[in-house]
Design a protein around this motif. Sequence first.
Motif, PDB file in Angstrom:
ATOM      1  N   ALA A 158       8.100 -30.989   9.614  1.00 12.31           N
ATOM      2  CA  ALA A 158       7.635 -29.610   9.448  1.00 12.31           C
ATOM      3  C   ALA A 158       8.671 -28.730   8.766  1.00 12.31           C
ATOM      4  O   ALA A 158       8.316 -27.723   8.146  1.00 12.31           O
ATOM      5  CB  ALA A 158       7.281 -29.025  10.814  1.00 12.31           C
ATOM      6  N   ASP A 159       9.948 -29.093   8.879  1.00 11.13           N
ATOM      7  CA  ASP A 159      11.019 -28.280   8.315  1.00 11.13           C
ATOM      8  C   ASP A 159      11.980 -29.194   7.542  1.00 11.13           C
ATOM      9  O   ASP A 159      12.841 -29.849   8.150  1.00 11.13           O
ATOM     10  CB  ASP A 159      11.767 -27.550   9.427  1.00 11.13           C
ATOM     11  N   PRO A 160      11.875 -29.252   6.214  1.00  7.71           N
ATOM     12  CA  PRO A 160      12.735 -30.136   5.410  1.00  7.71           C
ATOM     13  C   PRO A 160      14.225 -29.905   5.617  1.00  7.71           C
ATOM     14  O   PRO A 160      15.031 -30.815   5.392  1.00  7.71           O
ATOM     15  CB  PRO A 160      12.317 -29.807   3.963  1.00  7.71           C
ATOM     16  N   ALA A 161      14.617 -28.715   6.056  1.00  6.43           N
ATOM     17  CA  ALA A 161      16.035 -28.440   6.274  1.00  6.43           C
ATOM     18  C   ALA A 161      16.619 -29.307   7.373  1.00  6.43           C
ATOM     19  O   ALA A 161      17.835 -29.518   7.433  1.00  6.43           O
ATOM     20  CB  ALA A 161      16.233 -26.959   6.616  1.00  6.43           C
ATOM     21  N   LEU A 162      15.758 -29.811   8.263  1.00  6.70           N
ATOM     22  CA  LEU A 162      16.215 -30.665   9.353  1.00  6.70           C
ATOM     23  C   LEU A 162      16.243 -32.142   8.982  1.00  6.70           C
ATOM     24  O   LEU A 162      16.651 -32.973   9.789  1.00  6.70           O
ATOM     25  CB  LEU A 162      15.322 -30.466  10.579  1.00  6.70           C
ATOM     26  N   ARG A 163      15.809 -32.465   7.779  1.00  2.97           N
ATOM     27  CA  ARG A 163      15.741 -33.871   7.377  1.00  2.97           C
ATOM     28  C   ARG A 163      17.120 -34.556   7.404  1.00  2.97           C
ATOM     29  O   ARG A 163      17.228 -35.691   7.898  1.00  2.97           O
ATOM     30  CB  ARG A 163      15.135 -33.975   5.983  1.00  2.97           C
ATOM     31  N   PRO A 164      18.179 -33.920   6.881  1.00  5.37           N
ATOM     32  CA  PRO A 164      19.493 -34.595   6.935  1.00  5.37           C
ATOM     33  C   PRO A 164      19.931 -34.925   8.360  1.00  5.37           C
ATOM     34  O   PRO A 164      20.523 -35.975   8.602  1.00  5.37           O
ATOM     35  CB  PRO A 164      20.437 -33.571   6.280  1.00  5.37           C
ATOM     36  N   THR A 165      19.640 -34.024   9.313  1.00  8.44           N
ATOM     37  CA  THR A 165      20.000 -34.294  10.707  1.00  8.44           C
ATOM     38  C   THR A 165      19.219 -35.476  11.246  1.00  8.44           C
ATOM     39  O   THR A 165      19.777 -36.370  11.895  1.00  8.44           O
ATOM     40  CB  THR A 165      19.723 -33.048  11.574  1.00  8.44           C
ATOM     41  N   ALA A 166      17.906 -35.495  10.962  1.00  5.40           N
ATOM     42  CA  ALA A 166      17.073 -36.613  11.423  1.00  5.40           C
ATOM     43  C   ALA A 166      17.532 -37.932  10.801  1.00  5.40           C
ATOM     44  O   ALA A 166      17.576 -38.967  11.472  1.00  5.40           O
ATOM     45  CB  ALA A 166      15.611 -36.340  11.090  1.00  5.40           C
ATOM     46  N   ASP A 167      17.890 -37.899   9.518  1.00  4.79           N
ATOM     47  CA  ASP A 167      18.360 -39.119   8.848  1.00  4.79           C
ATOM     48  C   ASP A 167      19.662 -39.612   9.463  1.00  4.79           C
ATOM     49  O   ASP A 167      19.864 -40.825   9.644  1.00  4.79           O
ATOM     50  CB  ASP A 167      18.563 -38.856   7.354  1.00  4.79           C
ATOM     51  N   ALA A 168      20.569 -38.673   9.792  1.00  2.38           N
ATOM     52  CA  ALA A 168      21.851 -39.051  10.398  1.00  2.38           C
ATOM     53  C   ALA A 168      21.634 -39.687  11.762  1.00  2.38           C
ATOM     54  O   ALA A 168      22.279 -40.700  12.102  1.00  2.38           O
ATOM     55  CB  ALA A 168      22.759 -37.833  10.515  1.00  2.38           C
ATOM     56  N   ILE A 169      20.729 -39.119  12.553  1.00  2.00           N
ATOM     57  CA  ILE A 169      20.441 -39.664  13.879  1.00  2.00           C
ATOM     58  C   ILE A 169      19.833 -41.057  13.762  1.00  2.00           C
ATOM     59  O   ILE A 169      20.176 -41.978  14.522  1.00  2.00           O
ATOM     60  CB  ILE A 169      19.490 -38.724  14.648  1.00  2.00           C
ATOM     61  N   THR A 170      18.929 -41.237  12.806  1.00  2.00           N
ATOM     62  CA  THR A 170      18.309 -42.550  12.597  1.00  2.00           C
ATOM     63  C   THR A 170      19.347 -43.578  12.168  1.00  2.00           C
ATOM     64  O   THR A 170      19.383 -44.710  12.684  1.00  2.00           O
ATOM     65  CB  THR A 170      17.206 -42.450  11.532  1.00  2.00           C
ATOM     66  N   LYS A 171      20.208 -43.194  11.239  1.00  2.00           N
ATOM     67  CA  LYS A 171      21.255 -44.097  10.761  1.00  2.00           C
ATOM     68  C   LYS A 171      22.190 -44.500  11.902  1.00  2.00           C
ATOM     69  O   LYS A 171      22.531 -45.682  12.071  1.00  2.00           O
ATOM     70  CB  LYS A 171      22.041 -43.411   9.637  1.00  2.00           C
ATOM     71  N   ALA A 172      22.586 -43.510  12.711  1.00  2.00           N
ATOM     72  CA  ALA A 172      23.469 -43.802  13.841  1.00  2.00           C
ATOM     73  C   ALA A 172      22.786 -44.729  14.836  1.00  2.00           C
ATOM     74  O   ALA A 172      23.410 -45.665  15.360  1.00  2.00           O
ATOM     75  CB  ALA A 172      23.875 -42.497  14.526  1.00  2.00           C
ATOM     76  N   GLY A 173      21.501 -44.487  15.098  1.00  2.00           N
ATOM     77  CA  GLY A 173      20.778 -45.343  16.029  1.00  2.00           C
ATOM     78  C   GLY A 173      20.744 -46.789  15.583  1.00  2.00           C
ATOM     79  O   GLY A 173      20.818 -47.708  16.412  1.00  2.00           O
ATOM     80  N   ASP A 174      20.641 -47.012  14.272  1.00  2.00           N
ATOM     81  CA  ASP A 174      20.613 -48.385  13.756  1.00  2.00           C
ATOM     82  C   ASP A 174      21.929 -49.102  14.039  1.00  2.00           C
ATOM     83  O   ASP A 174      21.936 -50.293  14.413  1.00  2.00           O
ATOM     84  CB  ASP A 174      20.337 -48.373  12.248  1.00  2.00           C
ATOM     85  N   TYR A 175      23.042 -48.404  13.851  1.00  2.00           N
ATOM     86  CA  TYR A 175      24.341 -49.015  14.146  1.00  2.00           C
ATOM     87  C   TYR A 175      24.505 -49.261  15.646  1.00  2.00           C
ATOM     88  O   TYR A 175      24.964 -50.328  16.072  1.00  2.00           O
ATOM     89  CB  TYR A 175      25.480 -48.124  13.639  1.00  2.00           C
ATOM     90  N   LEU A 176      24.138 -48.269  16.430  1.00  2.00           N
ATOM     91  CA  LEU A 176      24.323 -48.374  17.877  1.00  2.00           C
ATOM     92  C   LEU A 176      23.466 -49.485  18.474  1.00  2.00           C
ATOM     93  O   LEU A 176      23.872 -50.135  19.441  1.00  2.00           O
ATOM     94  CB  LEU A 176      23.989 -47.040  18.539  1.00  2.00           C
ATOM     95  N   ALA A 177      22.289 -49.713  17.910  1.00  2.00           N
ATOM     96  CA  ALA A 177      21.422 -50.788  18.405  1.00  2.00           C
ATOM     97  C   ALA A 177      22.085 -52.149  18.252  1.00  2.00           C
ATOM     98  O   ALA A 177      21.769 -53.090  18.997  1.00  2.00           O
ATOM     99  CB  ALA A 177      20.088 -50.759  17.666  1.00  2.00           C
ATOM    100  N   LYS A 178      23.007 -52.259  17.313  1.00  2.00           N
ATOM    101  CA  LYS A 178      23.741 -53.504  17.101  1.00  2.00           C
ATOM    102  C   LYS A 178      25.041 -53.544  17.903  1.00  2.00           C
ATOM    103  O   LYS A 178      25.837 -54.480  17.773  1.00  2.00           O
ATOM    104  CB  LYS A 178      24.066 -53.670  15.616  1.00  2.00           C
TER     105      LYS A 178
END
Length: 366
Positions: A158-178
């Motif tokens: 809903a708010d493109p300004a939050l996309r970088p934060t969401a991408d960072a959280i997703t990226k971090a989650g991928d590393y942490l899952a490993k």
Amino acid sequence: MGQVSDPGLVPFPNMVRIGLLGYPNVGKTTLFNALTGLEAFTAPHPYSTTEPRIGTVQVDDPLLDQVAALEGSRRVTHAALELLDLPAVRSGSVRGLGTGHELDLMLVVLRSHQSGRVPSEHGTDPASQAEDLLVEMALSDFEMFERRQPRLLKEAAADPALRPTADAITKAGDYLAKGIPLRQVGWSDQELRAFRDMAPLSLLSCVWAINMAEDDYENTDGIQGLRQVLPDTDPVLAASALLEEEAARLEPSERLEIYQGFGMGEGVASQVVRAVYEALQLITFYTVSRRESRAWTISRGTPARRAAGRVHSDLERGFIRAEIASIEDVIRLEGWDNARAGGITRVEGKDYQVADGDVVLVRFSV
């Protein structure tokens, strides 16, 4: 225009906050007592620490004491570290370990010796304990990031300004899952800002302390094995928590005898302080006057104007210039006034990077 070396009634800056972490019965609380001089309850059974305990570790500083004596300071304030003794880690349940406190560093205690009185649930191999704890911290963060991700993705749609934060959280989650700690990954400033309010444990710098038997200081096997599984930048130290706790209860002269008699060097507190400063790239500068001589802790590379703000916000807002001299020169010339008269002090502007051991007198306007 004013000048301040001791502004009086200034707010004390936030201390470096250290979380003390480890498995049950590794000597974590015993080390906490040794470092803080407190007498927190310990027991030969696991999980005797149920809530975080808080204490402070004074940074011993002979140079500060010397310059304070020369200035005739009525008060001497050493730098200090704040230490939180956290509940012991339960295997598989560190997930959600959130401490409720914003930490700067983890001091992780590992055990390397057997004891008939105090059983060890996780063995006596420091390297194995360290590997397990790194994974536990990563999985704890993963659970937190996993909970946060769906809401952030929805908000970012809903708010493109939050996309970088969401991408960072997703990226971090991928590393942490490993099971990969966040601090082992390179992150942009924008990504780090996205993590800030979650205070992930695996992003923190770590200092590792091996709790050794009282008569085992010359055994370096545990240290060598531990270094093989840790990043090269992680400081490692060894100490007998029990002996250090006993020494902490003695007068300084008696404590020195214990250190010398058992080959304990300078003691664990000095080791921890040096390791923390190394891991966080911290330095010390000083303000001196007849009213108070004081040590201040800042990050290496801090410009003079921002360093002045550590003493008082007015000094940062109204900063004009700073007079600087090394504390060794001030001591050699027997005081700040003599150093100034001898032409040792110099004037620096707001962008000067304060050096370790600088004595700073700020000129400002309000």
